[in-house]
Design an enzyme around this catalytic site. Structure first.
Site, PDB file in Angstrom:
ATOM      1  N   ASN A   6       5.921  -8.040   5.546  1.00 38.79           N
ATOM      2  CA  ASN A   6       5.588  -8.284   4.133  1.00 38.79           C
ATOM      3  C   ASN A   6       5.869  -7.009   3.336  1.00 38.79           C
ATOM      4  O   ASN A   6       5.122  -6.046   3.427  1.00 38.79           O
ATOM      5  CB  ASN A   6       4.095  -8.677   4.068  1.00 38.79           C
ATOM      6  CG  ASN A   6       3.592  -8.840   2.652  1.00 38.79           C
ATOM      7  OD1 ASN A   6       4.371  -8.864   1.694  1.00 38.79           O
ATOM      8  ND2 ASN A   6       2.278  -8.965   2.502  1.00 38.79           N
ATOM      9  N   LYS A   8       5.799  -6.565   0.139  1.00 41.03           N
ATOM     10  CA  LYS A   8       4.960  -6.442  -1.068  1.00 41.03           C
ATOM     11  C   LYS A   8       5.794  -5.992  -2.277  1.00 41.03           C
ATOM     12  O   LYS A   8       6.969  -6.352  -2.372  1.00 41.03           O
ATOM     13  CB  LYS A   8       3.767  -5.510  -0.805  1.00 41.03           C
ATOM     14  CG  LYS A   8       2.969  -5.936   0.433  1.00 41.03           C
ATOM     15  CD  LYS A   8       1.664  -5.196   0.589  1.00 41.03           C
ATOM     16  CE  LYS A   8       0.972  -5.647   1.862  1.00 41.03           C
ATOM     17  NZ  LYS A   8      -0.341  -5.073   2.040  1.00 41.03           N
ATOM     18  N   HIS A  93      -2.716 -14.374   0.248  1.00 42.27           N
ATOM     19  CA  HIS A  93      -2.904 -12.995   0.721  1.00 42.27           C
ATOM     20  C   HIS A  93      -4.113 -12.413  -0.006  1.00 42.27           C
ATOM     21  O   HIS A  93      -4.337 -12.716  -1.178  1.00 42.27           O
ATOM     22  CB  HIS A  93      -1.641 -12.178   0.429  1.00 42.27           C
ATOM     23  CG  HIS A  93      -1.664 -10.835   1.085  1.00 42.27           C
ATOM     24  ND1 HIS A  93      -2.399  -9.790   0.588  1.00 42.27           N
ATOM     25  CD2 HIS A  93      -1.078 -10.390   2.217  1.00 42.27           C
ATOM     26  CE1 HIS A  93      -2.251  -8.744   1.387  1.00 42.27           C
ATOM     27  NE2 HIS A  93      -1.458  -9.076   2.386  1.00 42.27           N
ATOM     28  N   GLU A  95      -4.613  -9.718  -1.359  1.00 45.08           N
ATOM     29  CA  GLU A  95      -4.284  -9.012  -2.614  1.00 45.08           C
ATOM     30  C   GLU A  95      -4.182 -10.005  -3.764  1.00 45.08           C
ATOM     31  O   GLU A  95      -4.532  -9.700  -4.901  1.00 45.08           O
ATOM     32  CB  GLU A  95      -2.989  -8.203  -2.442  1.00 45.08           C
ATOM     33  CG  GLU A  95      -3.247  -6.958  -1.610  1.00 45.08           C
ATOM     34  CD  GLU A  95      -2.066  -6.467  -0.804  1.00 45.08           C
ATOM     35  OE1 GLU A  95      -0.927  -6.900  -1.059  1.00 45.08           O
ATOM     36  OE2 GLU A  95      -2.292  -5.645   0.113  1.00 45.08           O
ATOM     37  N   GLU A 163      -6.401 -11.653   8.431  1.00 43.12           N
ATOM     38  CA  GLU A 163      -6.257 -10.284   7.954  1.00 43.12           C
ATOM     39  C   GLU A 163      -7.570  -9.794   7.349  1.00 43.12           C
ATOM     40  O   GLU A 163      -7.844 -10.064   6.166  1.00 43.12           O
ATOM     41  CB  GLU A 163      -5.175 -10.207   6.866  1.00 43.12           C
ATOM     42  CG  GLU A 163      -3.797 -10.647   7.303  1.00 43.12           C
ATOM     43  CD  GLU A 163      -2.714 -10.024   6.419  1.00 43.12           C
ATOM     44  OE1 GLU A 163      -1.867  -9.325   6.954  1.00 43.12           O
ATOM     45  OE2 GLU A 163      -2.752 -10.224   5.197  1.00 43.12           O
ATOM     46  N   GLY A 169      -3.824  -1.795   5.193  1.00 34.47           N
ATOM     47  CA  GLY A 169      -3.385  -0.517   4.642  1.00 34.47           C
ATOM     48  C   GLY A 169      -4.352   0.627   4.901  1.00 34.47           C
ATOM     49  O   GLY A 169      -4.199   1.703   4.328  1.00 34.47           O
ATOM     50  N   SER A 206      -2.960  -3.128   9.235  1.00 32.82           N
ATOM     51  CA  SER A 206      -2.673  -1.851   9.908  1.00 32.82           C
ATOM     52  C   SER A 206      -2.001  -1.995  11.278  1.00 32.82           C
ATOM     53  O   SER A 206      -2.256  -1.187  12.178  1.00 32.82           O
ATOM     54  CB  SER A 206      -3.938  -1.001  10.012  1.00 32.82           C
ATOM     55  OG  SER A 206      -4.383  -0.644   8.710  1.00 32.82           O
TER      56      SER A 206
HETATM   57  P1  PGA Z   1      -0.658  -3.434   6.358  1.00 30.47           P
HETATM   58  O1  PGA Z   1      -0.599  -4.769   5.458  1.00 30.47           O
HETATM   59  O2  PGA Z   1       0.128  -3.714   7.604  1.00 30.47           O
HETATM   60  O3  PGA Z   1      -0.008  -2.383   5.492  1.00 30.47           O
HETATM   61  O4  PGA Z   1      -2.072  -3.165   6.634  1.00 30.47           O
HETATM   62  C1  PGA Z   1      -0.708  -6.038   6.041  1.00 30.47           C
HETATM   63  C2  PGA Z   1      -0.667  -7.094   4.977  1.00 30.47           C
HETATM   64  O5  PGA Z   1      -1.131  -6.851   3.866  1.00 30.47           O
HETATM   65  O6  PGA Z   1      -0.173  -8.204   5.219  1.00 30.47           O
END
Ligand code: PGA
Length: 250
Positions: A6, A8, A93, A95, A163, A169, A206
Site C-alpha cells: 500500500n 498511500k 483502511h 486512515e 491492522e 507505521g 509495521s
Molecule cells: P505500515 O502500514 O506497514 O507502514 O505500518 C500498513 C498499512 O497502513 O496498511
C-alpha cells in the site's frame, strides 16, 4: 500467500514507475508462488498498469466510491479501477475510517459496488490502542466486520486485513499469538455473516524485512498488507521472495 504493498499518498508518476520497475527487476526469473499486489496512488495507476501488464504483479486501488457514476466530484469508481487494470481495492483502511470519518455502512456500500463489478475488496479492520488497553479489541473488530462486510462476500471477492491501528507505521507489532487469537475471532465472525469458504486474512501494521518471515511463516496467516516497507523496492521484493519460500501457502 498474499503480499500487498500500500503506497498511500506517495510517489509521483516517475517515482511510481521506477518503484514498480525495480520490484519487477528484483523478482525477475524467480518462480513466484505468491499473489503480489501493489496499490499506487490513483494518479499512477495508468502508467504502472502498463509496466506490470502480463507480469507476476497485480494492481489495486487504495479506495473507491460507493457510486458507479454521476455527480460525485472527486470520486473514483470501482468500474474506473477495473478499467485501469485493477483486480483489488483496499476499503476501510483505518486512515480513511479515522481521518475521513468513513463509517462501517459506507465501507459496506463501497465493498458491495466493488464486488459487483468484479473487484476483490480488501476490507481493513483493527482496534485503537485505547480499545486494546480497555480489552475491547474483539468487540471493536466484531462491530466493524458485522457492519462493513457484505453478506455476499466469499473467498473470491473478499479478503480481510487485520491492522491494529497502533501498529501502523509505529514499528510496533502484536505478538504472533495475539495475531492468531484475533484471526480466530475474525474467522468465527465471518462464519456468521457470509459464506466463509476460506476468506483470506492478512496481517498489517509495521511489517518489514526483519519481522516478515516470522509473521508469514505462521500457517494461519495468509499474507501481509505492507505500507512503509513497500515503498522500498529492495525490501518489498525481499519480503515477496522470502514469502515465496513458504511453499504451499498460496
Ligand atoms: P505500515 O502500514 O506497514 O507502514 O505500518 C500498513 C498499512 O497502513 O496498511
Amino acid at each position: 500467500m498474499f503480499i500487498a504493498g500500500n503506497w498511500k499518498l506517495n510517489c509521483n508518476i516517475e517515482e511510481a514507475n521506477d518503484l514498480a520497475s525495480n520490484i519487477l527487476k528484483n523478482i525477475k526469473g524467480k518462480r513466484i508462488n505468491n499473489e503480489i499486489v501493489i496499490f499506487p496512488p490513483f494518479t499512477s495507476l495508468f502508467s504502472v498498469s502498463k509496466i506490470i501488464k502480463n507480469t507476476e504483479i497485480f494492481l489495486g486501488g487504495q479506495d473507491c466510491s460507493d457510486n458507479i457514476s454521476g455527480a460525485f466530484t472527486g470520486d473514483i469508481s470501482s468500474e474506473m479501477l477495473l478499467d485501469l487494470g485493477c483486480k483489488y481495492v483496499i476499503l476501510g483502511h483505518s486512515e480513511r475510517r479515522q481521518k475521513y470519518n468513513e463509517t462501517n455502512e459506507l465501507i459496506k456500500r463501497k465493498s458491495d459496488v466493488a464486488q459487483k463489478v468484479g473487484l476483490t475488496s480488501i476490507i481493513c479492520v483493527g482496534e485503537s490502542l485505547k480499545d486494546r488497553e480497555l480489552g475491547k479489541e474483539k468487540k471493536v473488530i466484531e462491530i466493524q466486520l458485522k457492519n462493513s462486510i457484505p453478506e455476499t462476500s466469499n473467498s473470491s471477492n473478499c479478503i480481510i486485513a487485520y491492522e491494529p491501528i497502533w501498529a501502523i507505521g509505529s514499528g510496533k507489532t502484536p505478538t504472533i499469538s495475539k495475531i492468531i487469537e484475533m484471526f480466530g475471532e475474525i474467522k468465527q465472525i465471518l462464519n456468521s455473516i457470509c459464506i466463509n469458504d476460506g476468506i483470506k486474512i492478512l496481517y498489517g501494521g509495521s511489517v518489514n524485512i526483519s519481522n516478515s518471515f516470522e509473521i508469514l511463516s505462521n500457517e494461519k496467516i495468509d499474507g501481509a498488507l505492507i505500507g512503509g516497507a513497500s515503498l522500498n523496492a529492495e525490501d518489498f521484493s525481499k519480503i515477496c521472495l522470502e514469502a515465496n519460500k513458504l511453499d504451499g501457502k498460496i
